[in-house]
Design a protein around this motif. Sequence first.
Motif, mmCIF file in Angstrom:
data_model
loop_
_atom_site.group_PDB
_atom_site.id
_atom_site.type_symbol
_atom_site.label_atom_id
_atom_site.label_comp_id
_atom_site.label_asym_id
_atom_site.label_seq_id
_atom_site.Cartn_x
_atom_site.Cartn_y
_atom_site.Cartn_z
ATOM 1 N N LYS A 226 30.894 41.131 34.147
ATOM 2 C CA LYS A 226 30.290 40.855 32.736
ATOM 3 C C LYS A 226 28.525 41.103 32.681
ATOM 4 C CE LYS A 226 31.043 39.430 28.784
ATOM 5 N NZ LYS A 226 32.339 40.205 27.942
ATOM 6 N N GLU B 39 28.027 34.261 29.233
ATOM 7 C CA GLU B 39 27.853 34.951 27.838
ATOM 8 C C GLU B 39 26.547 34.252 27.201
ATOM 9 O OE1 GLU B 39 31.608 34.696 25.912
ATOM 10 O OE2 GLU B 39 32.275 36.493 27.379
ATOM 11 N N ARG C 15 32.600 31.760 32.406
ATOM 12 C CA ARG C 15 32.600 32.988 31.364
ATOM 13 C C ARG C 15 31.462 32.563 30.416
ATOM 14 N NH1 ARG C 15 37.861 33.844 31.999
ATOM 15 N NH2 ARG C 15 38.181 34.722 34.223
#
Length: 397
Positions: free
Chosen positions: A239, A193, A189
């Motif tokens: 995401k 990002e 993750r």
Amino acid sequence: MSASLAPLPSGVRLAQLPPLALYVHMPWCVRKCPYCDFNSHQTKGDLPERTYVDTLVTDLELALPDVWGRRVHSVFFGGGTPSLFSAASIETLVSAFRARLPLAADCEITLEANPGTFETEKFRGYREAGVNRLSIGIQSFNPKHLKALGRIHDDGEARRAIDIARGSFDNVNLDLMYALPEQTPDEARADVEAALAAGTTHLSFYHLTLEPNTFFYRRPPSLPDEDAAAAMQDAIGEKLAEYGYIHYETSAWAKTGRECRHNLNYWRFGDYLGIGAGAHSKLSFPDRIERSMRCKDPRNYLERAARGEPVQERKEIGRADLVFEFMMNTLRLPGGFPVSLFFERTGLQISAAERPLAEAEARGLVVRDHERIRPTALGQSFLNDLLQLFLPRAERA
Ligand SMILES: C[S@@+](CC[C@H](N)C(=O)[O-])C[C@H]1O[C@@H](n2cnc3c(N)ncnc32)[C@H](O)[C@@H]1O
Ligand code: SF4
């Protein structure tokens, strides 16, 4: 190597030829990564840059009769590490291509670059040479994972490379991988990002695979299990969707209008001419479709070319292989393909694929109507199982 054709023709008839792309393989890297099965070789001593550039131009010239008069919609310098080549060499090549082939006015010209192999000046030079899209092999922003992957760059160099690239290019892709040795879903993750914070137009996220003939295959590192890898894949997709990236191929996400034209052409079963060591081509003619591959070993490729010997082997793609190859490409696209494309690209009626399509539909792997065939979410998750159904009978597992 000799030029030979398969004895059994497929009997296809194509009413029109597909769009054409040009792929240029640059087979050297500073160091061979332990997971990489691409045709890439650690540089030993000086790069034979000048000789290789001249040989690529000769290679193209000899291939011209196969693509006579056809417009080229994209060019892709892939590797290996094309950014080991100087901007002057790339300029020589792009000019040589323009002089010999009609490049479309809006031709997409991509170059793959590795952090640690370029600086601002070189990037400007690539842009001036006509390159208008850059693809940077970041792999991860986590120094621990970069080290485990044997990369020559750290996270600082990764970020610097992106900054430099964005100074000269507005169309930039980052390659990242997930399911890395010892990687946790939280670390994956954090990589997404960091990639999003870089603000590029295109992102590729590949599931790290253990390929035969690699160091990792012989000495497997400890990898996340299937559930953890699936959790990473879901987190990445969610995401990227949240940030407005369109998931247009199994491993590729782009801002609207920034999909990679070159790769989309592969996935729509378009044509491509590949030049350079180990490059593959798929070329259509009115009565047949051929594949060819150039000598894989760069030294052998250069030596054969210097002696004026053929550097490629070619063969016609038979009917059963055509069905499989078409599906192997087009079913990677979440949007699938229009039914009419099957006939356009293969010259075969869609009924040639009816049996496996019916089975895929019955198993919930594809949905179809008379206009379009596309993989379901299940089909996308189990793409290999879906593609197995289209394998020529003799090759099924
Ligand atoms: C042809 S490589 C060239 C890119 C460039 N040389 C680099 O490594 O930075 C293209 C991409 O394939 C991906 N790749 C290579 N080996 C892989 C593997 N075993 N599993 C998954 N992805 C892989 C990497 O993300 C890499 O950036
Ligand atoms: S730099 Fe890229 S092409 Fe070269 S060995 Fe590593 S992954 Fe393969």
